[in-house]
Write a protein that holds these residues in place. Structure first.
Motif, PDB file in Angstrom:
ATOM      1  N   SER A  66      32.448  45.419  42.115  1.00  0.00           N
ATOM      2  CA  SER A  66      31.177  45.753  41.471  1.00  0.00           C
ATOM      3  C   SER A  66      30.211  44.577  41.465  1.00  0.00           C
ATOM      4  CB  SER A  66      31.432  46.216  40.030  1.00  0.00           C
ATOM      5  OG  SER A  66      32.227  47.380  40.007  1.00  0.00           O
ATOM      6  N   ASN A  67      30.748  43.361  41.556  1.00  0.00           N
ATOM      7  CA  ASN A  67      29.902  42.155  41.571  1.00  0.00           C
ATOM      8  C   ASN A  67      29.986  41.442  42.918  1.00  0.00           C
ATOM      9  OD1 ASN A  67      28.911  41.713  38.596  1.00  0.00           O
ATOM     10  ND2 ASN A  67      31.064  42.320  38.434  1.00  0.00           N
ATOM     11  N   TRP A  68      30.201  42.209  43.957  1.00  0.00           N
ATOM     12  CA  TRP A  68      30.460  41.641  45.289  1.00  0.00           C
ATOM     13  C   TRP A  68      29.259  40.883  45.844  1.00  0.00           C
ATOM     14  CZ3 TRP A  68      35.051  41.300  47.662  1.00  0.00           C
ATOM     15  CH2 TRP A  68      35.078  40.929  49.013  1.00  0.00           C
ATOM     16  N   ASP A  69      28.074  41.505  45.781  1.00  0.00           N
ATOM     17  CA  ASP A  69      26.911  40.869  46.414  1.00  0.00           C
ATOM     18  C   ASP A  69      25.684  40.882  45.504  1.00  0.00           C
ATOM     19  OD1 ASP A  69      26.405  43.556  46.491  1.00  0.00           O
ATOM     20  OD2 ASP A  69      26.209  43.707  48.663  1.00  0.00           O
ATOM     21  N   ASN A  70      25.940  40.868  44.187  1.00  0.00           N
ATOM     22  CA  ASN A  70      24.817  40.743  43.261  1.00  0.00           C
ATOM     23  C   ASN A  70      24.624  39.272  42.889  1.00  0.00           C
ATOM     24  OD1 ASN A  70      26.937  40.241  41.500  1.00  0.00           O
ATOM     25  ND2 ASN A  70      26.694  42.133  40.330  1.00  0.00           N
ATOM     26  N   GLU A  71      24.038  38.994  41.735  1.00  0.00           N
ATOM     27  CA  GLU A  71      23.780  37.593  41.381  1.00  0.00           C
ATOM     28  C   GLU A  71      25.073  36.797  41.201  1.00  0.00           C
ATOM     29  OE1 GLU A  71      23.955  40.039  37.640  1.00  0.00           O
ATOM     30  OE2 GLU A  71      22.985  40.198  39.604  1.00  0.00           O
ATOM     31  N   ARG A  72      26.190  37.459  40.885  1.00  0.00           N
ATOM     32  CA  ARG A  72      27.468  36.741  40.773  1.00  0.00           C
ATOM     33  C   ARG A  72      28.091  36.471  42.137  1.00  0.00           C
ATOM     34  NH1 ARG A  72      29.432  40.129  35.406  1.00  0.00           N
ATOM     35  NH2 ARG A  72      28.281  38.816  33.922  1.00  0.00           N
ATOM     36  N   ASN A  73      27.756  37.289  43.118  1.00  0.00           N
ATOM     37  CA  ASN A  73      28.110  37.019  44.518  1.00  0.00           C
ATOM     38  C   ASN A  73      29.605  36.747  44.702  1.00  0.00           C
ATOM     39  OD1 ASN A  73      27.397  36.776  47.237  1.00  0.00           O
ATOM     40  ND2 ASN A  73      27.205  34.548  47.100  1.00  0.00           N
ATOM     41  N   LEU A  74      30.454  37.566  44.068  1.00  0.00           N
ATOM     42  CA  LEU A  74      31.887  37.286  44.086  1.00  0.00           C
ATOM     43  C   LEU A  74      32.513  37.467  45.459  1.00  0.00           C
ATOM     44  CD1 LEU A  74      33.091  38.744  40.670  1.00  0.00           C
ATOM     45  CD2 LEU A  74      32.238  36.460  41.234  1.00  0.00           C
ATOM     46  N   GLY A  75      31.888  38.244  46.320  1.00  0.00           N
ATOM     47  CA  GLY A  75      32.424  38.399  47.669  1.00  0.00           C
ATOM     48  C   GLY A  75      32.553  37.072  48.385  1.00  0.00           C
ATOM     49  N   GLU A  76      31.536  36.217  48.259  1.00  0.00           N
ATOM     50  CA  GLU A  76      31.587  34.890  48.862  1.00  0.00           C
ATOM     51  C   GLU A  76      32.198  33.867  47.914  1.00  0.00           C
ATOM     52  OE1 GLU A  76      31.051  33.841  51.945  1.00  0.00           O
ATOM     53  OE2 GLU A  76      30.862  35.981  52.387  1.00  0.00           O
ATOM     54  N   THR A  77      31.910  33.991  46.643  1.00  0.00           N
ATOM     55  CA  THR A  77      32.353  32.990  45.672  1.00  0.00           C
ATOM     56  C   THR A  77      33.871  32.879  45.597  1.00  0.00           C
ATOM     57  OG1 THR A  77      30.357  33.235  44.343  1.00  0.00           O
ATOM     58  CG2 THR A  77      32.311  32.388  43.220  1.00  0.00           C
ATOM     59  N   LEU A  78      34.577  34.005  45.630  1.00  0.00           N
ATOM     60  CA  LEU A  78      36.028  34.002  45.433  1.00  0.00           C
ATOM     61  C   LEU A  78      36.824  34.073  46.732  1.00  0.00           C
ATOM     62  CD1 LEU A  78      36.269  36.375  42.332  1.00  0.00           C
ATOM     63  CD2 LEU A  78      36.697  33.916  42.367  1.00  0.00           C
ATOM     64  N   ARG A  79      36.154  34.090  47.844  1.00  0.00           N
ATOM     65  CA  ARG A  79      36.861  34.219  49.127  1.00  0.00           C
ATOM     66  C   ARG A  79      37.903  33.114  49.303  1.00  0.00           C
ATOM     67  NH1 ARG A  79      35.952  36.853  53.823  1.00  0.00           N
ATOM     68  NH2 ARG A  79      33.954  37.630  53.063  1.00  0.00           N
ATOM     69  N   ARG A  80      39.147  33.525  49.560  1.00  0.00           N
ATOM     70  CA  ARG A  80      40.297  32.645  49.821  1.00  0.00           C
ATOM     71  C   ARG A  80      40.638  31.717  48.636  1.00  0.00           C
ATOM     72  NH1 ARG A  80      37.483  32.355  54.857  1.00  0.00           N
ATOM     73  NH2 ARG A  80      38.487  33.658  56.438  1.00  0.00           N
ATOM     74  N   ARG A  81      40.237  32.114  47.446  1.00  0.00           N
ATOM     75  CA  ARG A  81      40.582  31.311  46.263  1.00  0.00           C
ATOM     76  C   ARG A  81      41.611  32.007  45.372  1.00  0.00           C
ATOM     77  NH1 ARG A  81      34.808  29.691  43.740  1.00  0.00           N
ATOM     78  NH2 ARG A  81      36.137  28.610  42.206  1.00  0.00           N
ATOM     79  N   ILE A  82      41.987  33.233  45.726  1.00  0.00           N
ATOM     80  CA  ILE A  82      42.928  34.010  44.919  1.00  0.00           C
ATOM     81  C   ILE A  82      44.252  34.106  45.663  1.00  0.00           C
ATOM     82  CG2 ILE A  82      43.406  36.265  43.900  1.00  0.00           C
ATOM     83  CD1 ILE A  82      40.383  36.663  43.620  1.00  0.00           C
ATOM     84  N   PHE A  83      45.330  33.638  45.023  1.00  0.00           N
ATOM     85  CA  PHE A  83      46.673  33.700  45.590  1.00  0.00           C
ATOM     86  C   PHE A  83      47.551  34.522  44.638  1.00  0.00           C
ATOM     87  CE2 PHE A  83      44.696  30.192  47.620  1.00  0.00           C
ATOM     88  CZ  PHE A  83      45.307  30.004  48.855  1.00  0.00           C
ATOM     89  N   ILE A  84      48.072  35.628  45.149  1.00  0.00           N
ATOM     90  CA  ILE A  84      48.857  36.553  44.326  1.00  0.00           C
ATOM     91  C   ILE A  84      50.238  36.724  44.952  1.00  0.00           C
ATOM     92  CG2 ILE A  84      49.001  38.875  43.319  1.00  0.00           C
ATOM     93  CD1 ILE A  84      46.601  37.343  42.318  1.00  0.00           C
ATOM     94  N   TYR A  85      51.266  36.768  44.105  1.00  0.00           N
ATOM     95  CA  TYR A  85      52.634  37.002  44.580  1.00  0.00           C
ATOM     96  C   TYR A  85      53.330  38.027  43.691  1.00  0.00           C
ATOM     97  CZ  TYR A  85      57.672  36.381  44.226  1.00  0.00           C
ATOM     98  OH  TYR A  85      59.021  36.617  44.111  1.00  0.00           O
ATOM     99  N   VAL A  86      54.094  38.923  44.324  1.00  0.00           N
ATOM    100  CA  VAL A  86      54.922  39.883  43.592  1.00  0.00           C
ATOM    101  C   VAL A  86      56.042  40.344  44.510  1.00  0.00           C
ATOM    102  CG1 VAL A  86      53.736  42.031  44.266  1.00  0.00           C
ATOM    103  CG2 VAL A  86      54.765  41.849  41.993  1.00  0.00           C
ATOM    104  N   GLY A  87      57.111  40.850  43.935  1.00  0.00           N
ATOM    105  CA  GLY A  87      58.207  41.421  44.705  1.00  0.00           C
ATOM    106  C   GLY A  87      58.169  42.932  44.665  1.00  0.00           C
ATOM    107  N   THR A  88      58.717  43.567  45.686  1.00  0.00           N
ATOM    108  CA  THR A  88      58.705  45.037  45.739  1.00  0.00           C
ATOM    109  C   THR A  88      59.631  45.657  44.707  1.00  0.00           C
ATOM    110  OG1 THR A  88      60.445  45.086  47.429  1.00  0.00           O
ATOM    111  CG2 THR A  88      58.166  45.053  48.202  1.00  0.00           C
ATOM    112  N   TRP A  89      60.562  44.870  44.169  1.00  0.00           N
ATOM    113  CA  TRP A  89      61.476  45.376  43.139  1.00  0.00           C
ATOM    114  C   TRP A  89      61.092  44.842  41.759  1.00  0.00           C
ATOM    115  CZ3 TRP A  89      67.165  45.061  45.391  1.00  0.00           C
ATOM    116  CH2 TRP A  89      67.296  46.020  46.408  1.00  0.00           C
ATOM    117  N   ASP A  90      59.790  44.657  41.544  1.00  0.00           N
ATOM    118  CA  ASP A  90      59.366  44.139  40.249  1.00  0.00           C
ATOM    119  C   ASP A  90      59.903  45.027  39.130  1.00  0.00           C
ATOM    120  OD1 ASP A  90      57.231  42.174  38.925  1.00  0.00           O
ATOM    121  OD2 ASP A  90      57.133  44.099  37.897  1.00  0.00           O
ATOM    122  N   ASP A  91      60.437  44.394  38.086  1.00  0.00           N
ATOM    123  CA  ASP A  91      61.086  45.115  36.988  1.00  0.00           C
ATOM    124  C   ASP A  91      60.154  46.098  36.300  1.00  0.00           C
ATOM    125  OD1 ASP A  91      62.653  42.892  37.682  1.00  0.00           O
ATOM    126  OD2 ASP A  91      63.479  42.709  35.674  1.00  0.00           O
TER     127      ASP A  91
END
Length: 702
Positions: A493-518
């Protein structure tokens, strides 16, 4: 790295999945496991003279454990042998006797609710060790005008039972027999703050643990939180300093890992000092393996936050309408205090967010809402990042949180045995279990804090719950308010507005999870990945999903030192002298979100008032056949049950009738009512709400 708080009990015990499925679809008598019942069981609890000063509101919880077993030994939903019953009390004084009884007159708000049996009448005959607790609530009026009664934790991590200040009975051996029976108990003690090496460290004072050479403690009074709650509120941090740290050498500065998660009960941070990691950290070297030489440890400061709060053992580290401006307290008050008193590098590239489970969501949200402050997040098995899958619930499209369209129960906790999934608890079981510890989302347990964090305030001042806690019926309007905390939706929702999160957060988010998460948290991660990848491409965020990995462990299953070296490498790469420096364009103040003013505007008490509306009657349409008046029932919070009554000249006309929210009504007057004054009265009722009657405007029947 933290596990969900609900796993704080004893080891998990497997429950047959078929039994869970059949139990979850039961409505009010949900999860009853016994056929033999004892009608007329009553508990009477007195209070020792002088134990209670003044009156108190709160929650009484009574635990029936097998004879000879400490009732507090295991209260976990997956494994507890206890029968648990809870009831709200109001204005209780020391001379009162509190009575809990069964029967068919049960009411969630004021009556007794039990687990796994809803009624006290369903306690089977046998020998029990019984203990009762009264969790006291403090009534406050917050700065937005909402008034509510909640328990404020005090250095104990906000336990769901037997918290600091609770009245407690002795464990009493009781034989439950056939037929009517009264069991007498006595509140004769109060739970106090545990002894620490220093003074208590909870949210109710400025006290701290005693510092050591490498482990420091800070605590500040938060102006933002104190103003919101109308009482003193504190946040703190446990700080591990690197080997060779010299407070006087301000030329040597260090990046900081901010670790999110549950209340750090041991007083440590990031596994320090209660692990082998501590000796290596203090020595400043990483032991070599397989004949390799030792290597220098990365020099960083490790910070673990302490922010126990009303509703849970931590605040979720963001600004919320129900818990308050904890994001501001941590990011705009506590972190500046840390940076002013320790030799940190006060730049976004050197501020890293990490955490697992609850901390996984918090670390991701902290970066996503504050890319101006933090450089990156490494978030492991996070709570739901996209509410298309809230655990295993398709929240936006389901009509019931407990049961699928085919009638099967929606699971919540699982394990795998020889590759086969075994359900340990359903969503219904967990929610019914939580309800014994508190109504209006006050259990200090997992599903309730999600209501408080992700949702908005109800008109009653408490979290506007997304579904009926007993039946599981989902309220779509309440769910819509959750979108502000749907991190995938927020980014897009804030991808290309004044917050510009599409560019701002690019390659800054690292997420990990397992397929058997409890807890099926992998499903929300997949939804998040699909959503942001559709907007920014497959490499916009770094998402690692490892096959057959359960909940827990370090990021990507790495060893602690391997993970710390990964984080340190990212910091070096994105420093001003690194190969890919973090540009000031992506840390601009305009990218900041989740401001408290914004949160209150859509979710606070004034917003709750603004979405209410009284019933209305339109001027009647008349022709040769007569007149017809159209009316609406007004706007009410989701889940409020309505009863309507026409009145003519101030007196009821006809019988009262049930009516659905959003319904349009018509009234055709009889000839005898000409020149009469017509109104519509609508009464709303909901658990946790005071019954309310609203009157429409009046029109004259001509």
């Amino acid at each position: 790295m933290s596990f969900l708080k609900r796993l704080s009990g004893a080891s998990l015990v497997k429950i047959a999945a078929t039994a869970i499925v059949s139990a979850a679809v039961l409505p009010m008598t949900a999860l009853a496991q016994f056929n033999d019942t004892t009608p007329g069981l009553e508990l009477q609890i007195s209070i020792t003279d002088g134990l209670l000063n003044g009156s108190v509101n709160g929650r009484v919880v009574v635990l029936f454990a097998p004879s000879g077993v400490d009732p507090l030994e295991d209260t976990d939903v997956t494994s507890s042998p206890d029968l648990i019953f809870g009831m709200n009390v109001f204005g209780t004084v020391g001379t009162d006797t509190i009575t809990l009884s069964g029967g068919s007159g049960y009411n969630v708000r004021t009556g007794v609710w039990g687990w796994p049996n809803a009624s006290l009448d369903e306690v089977p005959p046998g020998n029990y060790s019984v203990q009762a607790f009264l969790n006291p609530y403090e009534t406050v009026t917050r700065s937005d005008g909402s008034t509510l009664s909640v328990h404020f934790p005090c250095g104990d991590g906000a336990p769901n039972v037997d918290g600091v200040g609770s009245l407690v009975t002795s464990i009493t051996d009781v034989e439950i027999q056939e037929g009517p029976q009264t069991v007498e108990l006595n509140f004769n003690n109060v739970t106090l703050v545990e002894a620490f090496t220093g003074s208590e460290i909870g949210g109710c004072s400025q006290g701290n643990y005693e510092d050591t050479e490498t482990l420091k403690y800070v605590k500040i009074r938060s102006q933002a939180l104190s103003s919101f709650w109308g009482r003193d509120m504190y946040v703190g941090a446990n700080i591990v300093l690197p080997s060779g740290y010299d407070a006087n050498d301000t030329s040597a500065r260090y990046p900081v890992i901010y670790s999110q998660g549950h209340w750090p009960a041991d007083g440590g941070a990031f596994g320090y000092p209660d692990s082998n990691f501590s000796a290596e950290w203090d020595n400043g070297t990483i032991p070599g393996e397989d004949g390799e030489p030792d290597r220098p440890a990365p020099k960083m400061i490790l910070v673990t936050f302490r922010h126990e709060a009303p509703f849970y053992d931590d605040s979720y580290a963001v600004n919320t309408a129900n818990i308050g401006p904890y994001g501001d307290a941590i990011n705009d008050e506590l972190i500046p205090y840390i940076e002013a008193n320790f030799n940190t590098i006060p730049e976004p590239y050197a501020r890293v967010q990490v955490g697992g489970s609850t901390g996984g969501w918090e670390s991701a949200a902290s970066l996503i809402f504050r890319p101006d402050l933090f450089g990156v997040c490494f978030s492991s098995y996070p709570d739901s990042l996209d509410f298309h899958r809230h655990q295993d619930i398709p929240l936006y499209t389901s009509t019931n949180a407990y049961v699928r369209p085919n009638g099967s129960a929606i699971p919540s906790i699982r394990d795998f045995e020889n590759g086969t999934e075994v359900v340990l608890a359903t969503v219904a079981q967990e929610n019914h279990w939580e309800l014994t510890f508190g109504t209006s989302s006050r259990s200090s347990l997992q599903w309730d804090v999600w209501n408080a964090v992700f949702g908005v305030q109800g008109i009653n001042g408490y979290p506007l719950e997304p579904w009926n806690k007993v039946t599981g019926e989902i309220y779509p309007e309440a769910v819509r308010y959750w979108r502000h905390m749907d991190l995938a939706d927020y980014i897009v929702s804030n991808w290309d507005n004044e917050r510009n999160l599409g560019e701002t957060l690019r390659r800054r988010i690292f997420i990990y999870v397992g397929t058997w998460d409890d807890y099926y948290l992998n499903e929300g991660v997949v939804e998040f990945q699909n959503r942001v990848s559709a907007a920014g491409g497959p490499d916009w965020a770094n998402v690692t999903i490892l096959p057959e990995r359960p909940h827990g462990g370090n990021y990507q299953g790495r060893t602690t030192w391997d993970f710390l070296e990964l984080v340190y490498s990212w910091i070096q790469d994105h420093s001003p002298v690194g190969p890919t420096p973090l540009s000031s364009n992506v840390t601009a103040p305009a990218s900041r979100g989740n401001t408290f003013a914004e949160v209150l505007s859509y979710g606070g008490h004034q917003a709750a008032l603004a979405r209410q509306a009284p019933p209305t009657i339109e001027t009647g349409h008349c022709d040769k056949a007569g007149c017809v008046f159209a009316a609406s029932v007004g706007r009410w919070d989701p889940g409020v049950i309505l009863e309507a009554q026409w009145t003519v000249n101030g007196k009821p006309y006809g019988a009262a009738f049930d009516v659905a929210q959003g319904a349009s009504l018509t009234y055709t007057p009889e000839a005898s009512t000409k020149w009469s004054f017509l109104q519509l009265s609508v009464t709303g009722r909901k658990s946790g709400y005071v019954d309310e009657t609203r009157q429409s405007n009046g029109v004259v029947i001509t």
